[in-house]
Motif scaffolding. Structure first.
Motif, PDB file in Angstrom:
ATOM      1  N   GLY A   1       0.879  -1.271  -0.283  1.00 36.23           N
ATOM      2  CA  GLY A   1       0.003   0.154   0.004  1.00 36.23           C
ATOM      3  C   GLY A   1       0.837   1.326  -0.073  1.00 36.23           C
ATOM      4  O   GLY A   1       0.405   2.371  -0.500  1.00 36.23           O
ATOM      5  N   LEU A   2       2.107   1.159   0.889  1.00 39.31           N
ATOM      6  CA  LEU A   2       2.768   2.314   0.620  1.00 39.31           C
ATOM      7  C   LEU A   2       3.514   2.561  -0.794  1.00 39.31           C
ATOM      8  O   LEU A   2       3.729   4.005  -1.232  1.00 39.31           O
ATOM      9  CB  LEU A   2       3.886   2.240   1.698  1.00 39.31           C
ATOM     10  N   VAL A   3       3.837   1.390  -1.439  1.00 41.17           N
ATOM     11  CA  VAL A   3       4.740   1.386  -2.614  1.00 41.17           C
ATOM     12  C   VAL A   3       3.636   1.991  -3.670  1.00 41.17           C
ATOM     13  O   VAL A   3       3.928   2.822  -4.406  1.00 41.17           O
ATOM     14  CB  VAL A   3       5.010   0.130  -3.101  1.00 41.17           C
ATOM     15  N   THR A   4       2.345   1.695  -3.660  1.00 41.50           N
ATOM     16  CA  THR A   4       1.585   1.907  -4.835  1.00 41.50           C
ATOM     17  C   THR A   4       0.857   3.201  -4.482  1.00 41.50           C
ATOM     18  O   THR A   4       0.582   3.805  -5.514  1.00 41.50           O
ATOM     19  CB  THR A   4       0.399   0.760  -4.980  1.00 41.50           C
ATOM     20  N   GLY A   5       0.563   3.533  -3.157  1.00 43.26           N
ATOM     21  CA  GLY A   5      -0.261   4.553  -2.929  1.00 43.26           C
ATOM     22  C   GLY A   5       0.574   5.735  -2.579  1.00 43.26           C
ATOM     23  O   GLY A   5      -0.070   6.959  -2.559  1.00 43.26           O
ATOM     24  N   HIS A   6       1.864   5.574  -2.043  1.00 43.53           N
ATOM     25  CA  HIS A   6       2.540   6.682  -1.674  1.00 43.53           C
ATOM     26  C   HIS A   6       3.889   6.797  -2.231  1.00 43.53           C
ATOM     27  O   HIS A   6       4.853   7.640  -2.023  1.00 43.53           O
ATOM     28  CB  HIS A   6       2.740   6.726  -0.136  1.00 43.53           C
ATOM     29  N   GLY A   7       4.042   5.903  -3.430  1.00 44.22           N
ATOM     30  CA  GLY A   7       5.370   6.035  -4.004  1.00 44.22           C
ATOM     31  C   GLY A   7       6.640   5.485  -3.274  1.00 44.22           C
ATOM     32  O   GLY A   7       7.735   5.912  -3.475  1.00 44.22           O
ATOM     33  N   ALA A   8       6.154   4.814  -2.098  1.00 42.41           N
ATOM     34  CA  ALA A   8       7.618   4.297  -1.156  1.00 42.41           C
ATOM     35  C   ALA A   8       8.536   3.632  -2.188  1.00 42.41           C
ATOM     36  O   ALA A   8       7.951   2.715  -2.954  1.00 42.41           O
ATOM     37  CB  ALA A   8       6.902   3.497  -0.194  1.00 42.41           C
ATOM     38  N   ARG A   9       9.686   3.545  -1.774  1.00 42.74           N
ATOM     39  CA  ARG A   9      10.637   2.721  -2.393  1.00 42.74           C
ATOM     40  C   ARG A   9      11.136   1.420  -1.393  1.00 42.74           C
ATOM     41  O   ARG A   9      11.559   1.652  -0.319  1.00 42.74           O
ATOM     42  CB  ARG A   9      11.965   3.438  -2.704  1.00 42.74           C
ATOM     43  N   PRO A  10      10.653   0.171  -2.098  1.00 42.28           N
ATOM     44  CA  PRO A  10      10.939  -0.921  -1.039  1.00 42.28           C
ATOM     45  C   PRO A  10      12.632  -1.209  -1.171  1.00 42.28           C
ATOM     46  O   PRO A  10      13.290  -1.015  -2.132  1.00 42.28           O
ATOM     47  CB  PRO A  10      10.336  -2.002  -1.724  1.00 42.28           C
ATOM     48  N   VAL A  11      12.951  -1.612   0.085  1.00 43.38           N
ATOM     49  CA  VAL A  11      14.391  -1.844   0.434  1.00 43.38           C
ATOM     50  C   VAL A  11      14.406  -3.354   0.936  1.00 43.38           C
ATOM     51  O   VAL A  11      14.490  -3.347   2.327  1.00 43.38           O
ATOM     52  CB  VAL A  11      15.121  -0.940   1.429  1.00 43.38           C
ATOM     53  N   PRO A  12      14.405  -4.364   0.273  1.00 46.69           N
ATOM     54  CA  PRO A  12      14.236  -5.664   0.846  1.00 46.69           C
ATOM     55  C   PRO A  12      15.508  -6.078   1.298  1.00 46.69           C
ATOM     56  O   PRO A  12      16.845  -5.895   0.901  1.00 46.69           O
ATOM     57  CB  PRO A  12      14.090  -6.577  -0.395  1.00 46.69           C
ATOM     58  N   LEU A  13      15.667  -6.741   2.580  1.00 53.52           N
ATOM     59  CA  LEU A  13      16.753  -7.131   3.364  1.00 53.52           C
ATOM     60  C   LEU A  13      16.654  -8.406   3.427  1.00 53.52           C
ATOM     61  O   LEU A  13      15.763  -9.250   4.021  1.00 53.52           O
ATOM     62  CB  LEU A  13      16.771  -6.263   4.674  1.00 53.52           C
ATOM     63  N   GLU A  14      17.811  -9.249   2.893  1.00 55.78           N
ATOM     64  CA  GLU A  14      18.124 -10.580   3.069  1.00 55.78           C
ATOM     65  C   GLU A  14      19.210 -10.934   4.083  1.00 55.78           C
ATOM     66  O   GLU A  14      19.823 -10.051   4.526  1.00 55.78           O
ATOM     67  CB  GLU A  14      18.538 -11.184   1.713  1.00 55.78           C
ATOM     68  N   VAL A  15      19.304 -12.113   4.292  1.00 52.37           N
ATOM     69  CA  VAL A  15      20.339 -12.655   5.222  1.00 52.37           C
ATOM     70  C   VAL A  15      22.022 -12.138   4.711  1.00 52.37           C
ATOM     71  O   VAL A  15      21.916 -11.933   3.427  1.00 52.37           O
ATOM     72  CB  VAL A  15      20.340 -14.180   5.602  1.00 52.37           C
ATOM     73  N   LEU A  16      22.716 -11.971   5.425  1.00 52.21           N
ATOM     74  CA  LEU A  16      24.056 -11.511   5.098  1.00 52.21           C
ATOM     75  C   LEU A  16      24.870 -12.592   4.390  1.00 52.21           C
ATOM     76  O   LEU A  16      24.760 -13.866   4.836  1.00 52.21           O
ATOM     77  CB  LEU A  16      25.056 -11.130   6.179  1.00 52.21           C
ATOM     78  N   GLU A  17      25.626 -12.324   3.478  1.00 50.62           N
ATOM     79  CA  GLU A  17      26.384 -13.331   2.654  1.00 50.62           C
ATOM     80  C   GLU A  17      27.666 -13.419   3.754  1.00 50.62           C
ATOM     81  O   GLU A  17      27.816 -12.713   4.232  1.00 50.62           O
ATOM     82  CB  GLU A  17      26.670 -12.821   1.338  1.00 50.62           C
ATOM     83  N   GLY A  18      28.560 -14.516   3.253  1.00 45.59           N
ATOM     84  CA  GLY A  18      29.635 -15.163   3.602  1.00 45.59           C
ATOM     85  C   GLY A  18      30.311 -13.997   4.349  1.00 45.59           C
ATOM     86  O   GLY A  18      30.662 -13.942   5.571  1.00 45.59           O
ATOM     87  N   ASP A  19      31.130 -13.305   3.543  1.00 45.65           N
ATOM     88  CA  ASP A  19      32.112 -12.391   4.173  1.00 45.65           C
ATOM     89  C   ASP A  19      31.595 -11.194   5.061  1.00 45.65           C
ATOM     90  O   ASP A  19      32.061 -11.227   6.172  1.00 45.65           O
ATOM     91  CB  ASP A  19      32.795 -11.674   2.987  1.00 45.65           C
ATOM     92  N   ALA A  20      30.391 -10.711   4.697  1.00 51.80           N
ATOM     93  CA  ALA A  20      29.768  -9.713   5.532  1.00 51.80           C
ATOM     94  C   ALA A  20      29.250 -10.326   6.788  1.00 51.80           C
ATOM     95  O   ALA A  20      29.472  -9.672   8.020  1.00 51.80           O
ATOM     96  CB  ALA A  20      28.527  -9.109   4.812  1.00 51.80           C
ATOM     97  N   ALA A  21      28.568 -11.536   6.937  1.00 54.15           N
ATOM     98  CA  ALA A  21      28.436 -12.208   7.939  1.00 54.15           C
ATOM     99  C   ALA A  21      29.499 -12.657   8.908  1.00 54.15           C
ATOM    100  O   ALA A  21      29.275 -12.567  10.373  1.00 54.15           O
ATOM    101  CB  ALA A  21      27.775 -13.565   7.797  1.00 54.15           C
TER     102      ALA A  21
END
Length: 923
Positions: free
Chosen positions: A407-427
């Motif tokens: 609803g925020l994306v379609t109605g308010h132009g929000a930009r989604p920032v999906p967050l996944e688990v960290l990859e090897g080096d970052a973790a």
């Protein structure tokens, strides 16, 4: 030539202002669906959904291919434009600024960045002039309606920004006609109403301005139970005159500067890409919606960014934990959150309206022109967030949620920032930093550190818990903690730090508890799915649902971030969520239901893989796959390309399914999956995988006393052994397969095995023995009427005759083989026979003809994806070129062969190196 692609109105294309005929309506929708993601791959399923929605035709993929083919022809006259096929989808490649949506947004970004008012005015006018009506006019799928709504919002915001500029320049008369028309379309938009009222007043129409305000006030009260915003009320007082104005509410003349941010995370690592996305979103004035599963670090990311950018918001920072997934199950009401903000902004409680909408309007008015940061943490849904959004563009907003806030994306132009688990080096960096902060030395414990990272599946919460557990026992080596995490069934117990907020199981349960029964059931069953991810048809089979009915629960799980969709049409979740789903399944679902679900997904894998194998190599003799359980939905690829794409996507899943089938006692599923993968793994050079899956198949078949399955597995192991240079093993397997086929009276199996024995013996330099077996296979193929096998055996005999010096006899056999392969449409057979003819002509001294035959084989090998034979043939091309005296061409061919064979890790690469080292081929 100027190229324009139109989406902001009727969909179409123009070259130098001249329309391009792009075909009927549905073809235009395909064009629109590709242009929406210009220069990016749009997978076929997503295109079908965009163009047809729920009304997709039965053969949607074929219909889509037809539309794309005709669209390519229609766009042939458009310079710099091409539609390509890659990665299971299509991509329209052209200059992004040729697409009106991209140009519209680029012009707006420039307008908002420049200081000169005249230049800004020109840029706004150019951007808004791109609109020729309703965006994506005529297309009514859910995707199109969502895009249309979002674009309409962008257009309105741009128009109002331009109005503000016109008012700044004193051009109120010029905006009146458009503002009055827009106000009729958006009667409750207070920003627009304020612009219109101000323009009327400045145009000398004071009575009209007051009447317009009164009309808005009544409508807000009747429809929303709200008062006009403080900004509008102040504007009304100015127009009415100080004597007639109502007393203003006692709002402080100078608002406080709230500093509500919690402390930043003590340890933070990685997330460079997401931080850059947040920077871009805030710079563009968009709401940033950070989404991800519980424990993935959404709040840490938001607070880290907020503290890093505090100086950009001198008027303060507002923060509220909306408790959307609180253990109590009771999210913070929006009204309570608004009140905390009003209190932080110094509003006297006596003047706070009772109504939520009025409170929200007061809040928006207070922050409208201020540079503030608003962090809305742990939101349940868009409805909870919307009253807390500032009305102006000067504030930045970060929202975190376990749900996708569509609803925020379609109605308010929000930009989604999906967050996944960290990859090897970052973790690894994050865990190391956690441990260092707690005084835990890690020197010399690298192996244990790496194992801990893997066992935590890159989940930041789990890494933090592991560091806390290590700090509680500082004298223990990290390997002790790693050992506690090795058992899947008890891993979540080992990650329990004693508090619900630091317990992954508890954190996951808060998301799980919000699911509908259907989505919760699917989440539990997904723990049974083999492999790292799952497609829609497989998920439907797992759940025993039609594919159309599994869309909703998959979407609900994705919105809750309990699963993710890293590739369109494929879903996955990390190992800790899988462990939690398995726990819930053992607690809730009867064993019989779990076994039935596993059987359905294995049936899906076998039936789909069998269909793909026959499409991948149509001349292959089929087997009789296991009868599927009810409610199983197999995938049936229609072309070689679709089969290749499906097998590529499902490679790891099918390998895991074979192992799971063997473990569960489904021997037939195990060996039939190995059989179905055989050609694909061989041609793609996955020989270690070939050996591994065939070993699983053989063990399962032997345990079950399944002689046919064991024979097929021995054949597969022989092929893998040859590729891997295991000579003795390569001969032993076909001999055992031959004995089993003879016991079964299977003459076709015997023919194939004799042919394979010939191949194995030839590789070992036993050419005459090889010829005897190959000729025996040829005779059996002829007797059983197997034309494809006959053609392959004829080519095998021809190849061996060349090695034995009978080159004319070789040519005769290979020419007969080639005619058969061409009649059967066997591309791979044509390539192999062309290769054999090249060798025969090479030995006859006809080097030009040899090179021609080899070059006939190469594109055919590439077409079917046989990388090894491509490399081997390049070696032979070089040999013939050297024999013809063209050493430079020979070395180029050998280098190309070496690149292919090295990539595959094949022993024949040494032959290419030896040729390149030879003194008589200097380089």
């Amino acid at each position: 030539m100027r190229v324009e692609f139109r989406l902001l109105g009727p969909v179409g294309a123009r070259v130098d202002g001249r329309p391009v005929e792009v075909g009927p309506a549905r073809q235009r929708w395909v064009l629109a669906a590709l242009l929406a993601d210009v220069n990016a791959v749009v997978v076929a399923d997503r295109l079908v959904d965009r163009v047809w929605g729920e009304d997709a035709p039965r053969q949607a993929s074929g219909t889509l291919r037809s539309h794309v083919s005709r669209l390519r022809s229609a766009l042939a006259e458009v310079p710099g434009c091409a539609i390509g096929r890659r990665g299971g989808g299509y991509v329209l490649e052209t200059d992004e600024q040729a697409v009106d949506i991209r140009r519209f947004r680029a012009l707006l970004a420039r307008a908002r960045a420049v200081a000169d008012a005249g230049e800004r005015d020109a840029l706004y006018r150019e951007a808004l002039a791109l609109w020729e009506g309703e965006a994506l006019a005529g297309l009514d799928t859910p995707w199109a309606m969502g895009v249309r709504h979002r674009l309409a919002t962008e257009r309105l915001v741009a128009t109002l920004d331009h109005h503000d500029l016109l008012l700044e320049r004193g051009e109120h008369a010029a905006l009146l006609p458009e503002a009055e028309a827009l106000a009729a379309e958006h009667p409750l938009d207070e920003r627009l109403a304020g612009q219109l009222i101000l323009a009327l007043y400045r145009a000398g129409r004071q009575a009209d301005a007051l009447e317009r305000y009164e009309r808005l006030r009544r409508r807000l009260a009747e429809e929303l139970g709200a008062d006009p915003s403080p900004t509008l009320r102040a504007q009304h007082r100015d127009i009415l005159g100080a004597a007639e104005a109502p007393p203003p509410p006692p709002i402080p003349a100078r608002l406080p500067q709230p500093r509500q941010l919690p402390a930043p995370p003590g340890s933070f690592s990685g997330r460079e890409r997401e931080l850059a996305v947040l920077d871009a979103a805030v710079a563009a004035g968009a709401v940033a919606a950070i989404g991800g599963s519980g424990g993935v670090g959404k709040s840490w990311l938001a607070l880290h960014w907020a503290h890093r950018n505090q100086r950009a918001f001198p008027d303060g920072q507002l923060y509220v934990n909306l408790r959307g997934f609180d253990p109590s199950g009771t999210p913070l009401p929006s009204g309570a959150a608004v009140r905390t903000f009003l209190d932080a902004l110094g509003v006297d409680p006596a003047v706070v309206p009772a109504d939520l909408d009025a409170q929200a309007a007061l809040y928006r008015g207070l922050v409208a022109d201020r540079r503030m940061l608003v962090v809305l943490d742990n939101a349940r849904d868009s409805a909870q967030v919307e009253p807390l959004l500032p009305g102006g563009s000067t504030c930045a907003v970060l929202v975190t949620s376990r749900h996708q806030l569509a609803g925020l994306v379609t109605g308010h132009g929000a930009r989604p920032v999906p967050l996944e688990v960290l990859e090897g080096d970052a973790a690894l960096r994050l865990l190391t930093r956690h441990l260092a902060d707690r005084g835990i030395a890690v020197a010399g414990q690298e192996a244990a550190l790496a194992e801990l990272v893997g066992r935590c599946a890159g989940l930041p919460l789990a890494l933090a818990v592991v560091a806390a557990r290590a700090a509680m026992r500082p004298g223990f080596p990290l390997s002790v903690l790693a050992e506690e995490l090795r058992e899947d069934a008890t891993r979540l117990d080992a990650l329990d730090a004693g508090e619900s907020a630091a317990n992954p199981r508890a954190v996951f349960s808060w998301s799980y508890g919000t699911l509908s029964p259907g989505a919760a059931r699917l989440f539990r069953l997904l723990a049974l799915a083999p492999g790292p991810d799952i497609g829609r048809a497989a998920a439907a089979s797992l759940a025993g649902l039609p594919p159309a009915e599994v869309r909703a629960p998959l979407a609900e799980l994705a919105r809750a971030h309990l699963i993710s969709e890293p590739v369109p049409g494929r879903w996955t979740f990390h190992d800790l969520l899988r462990a939690y789903a398995a726990e819930r399944a053992r607690e809730v679902d009867p064993p019989g239901e779990r076994e039935a679900a596993l059987r359905r997904v294995l049936d899906h894998c076998v039936r789909s893989a069998h269909a793909a194998a026959l499409r991948f190599y149509p001349q292959r003799q089929p087997i009789e796959p296991v009868a599927p359980a009810p409610c199983t939905t197999p995938v049936v690829p229609e072309t070689h390309e679709e089969a290749t794409a499906w097998l590529t996507a499902e490679h790891a899943v099918l390998m895991a399914a074979a192992r799971r089938a063997a473990e569960a006692g489904h021997a037939a599923h195990a060996w039939q999956l190995a059989w179905a993968l055989g050609d694909f793994l061989d041609l793609k050079g996955h020989w270690h995988d070939q050996r591994a899956v065939q070993e699983v198949a053989l063990a399962a078949a032997e345990r079950a006393g399944d002689r046919l399955g064991a024979a097929h597995a021995h054949q597969g192991l022989a092929r893998a052994a040859v590729r891997l240079g295991r000579d003795e093993e390569a001969r032993g397997h076909p001999l055992r397969a031959l004995a089993l086929y003879e016991e079964l009276g299977d003459e076709i199996g015997q023919a194939r095995t004799h042919h394979m024995l010939g191949w194995v013996l030839e590789r070992q330099g036993r050419t005459r023995e090889s010829l005897a077996h190959t000729e025996r296979g040829l005779a059996l193929f002829r007797r059983t009427g197997q034309r494809s096998g006959t053609a392959s055996a004829l080519n095998g005999v021809g190849w061996l005759l060349t090695l034995l010096g009978d080159h004319e006899g070789a040519v005769a056999h290979c020419e007969e083989a080639l005619r058969l392969h061409e009649e059967l449409g066997n591309v791979h057979g044509q390539a192999a026979t062309s290769d054999s003819l090249g060798l025969a002509h090479h030995h006859l001294g006809r080097h030009g003809e040899a090179i021609a035959w080899y070059r006939n084989a190469l594109p055919l090998y590439r077409r079917v994806g046989d990388r090894y034979r491509e490399g081997a043939t390049l070696l032979q091309v070089g040999d013939s070129q050297r024999a013809a005296g063209d050493l430079a061409a020979a070395r180029a061919s050998w280098r190309a062969a070496l690149a292919v064979l090295d990539e595959l890790g094949h022993a024949d690469a040494e032959g290419a190196r030896a040729r390149l080292r030879e003194d008589h081929a200097p380089g």
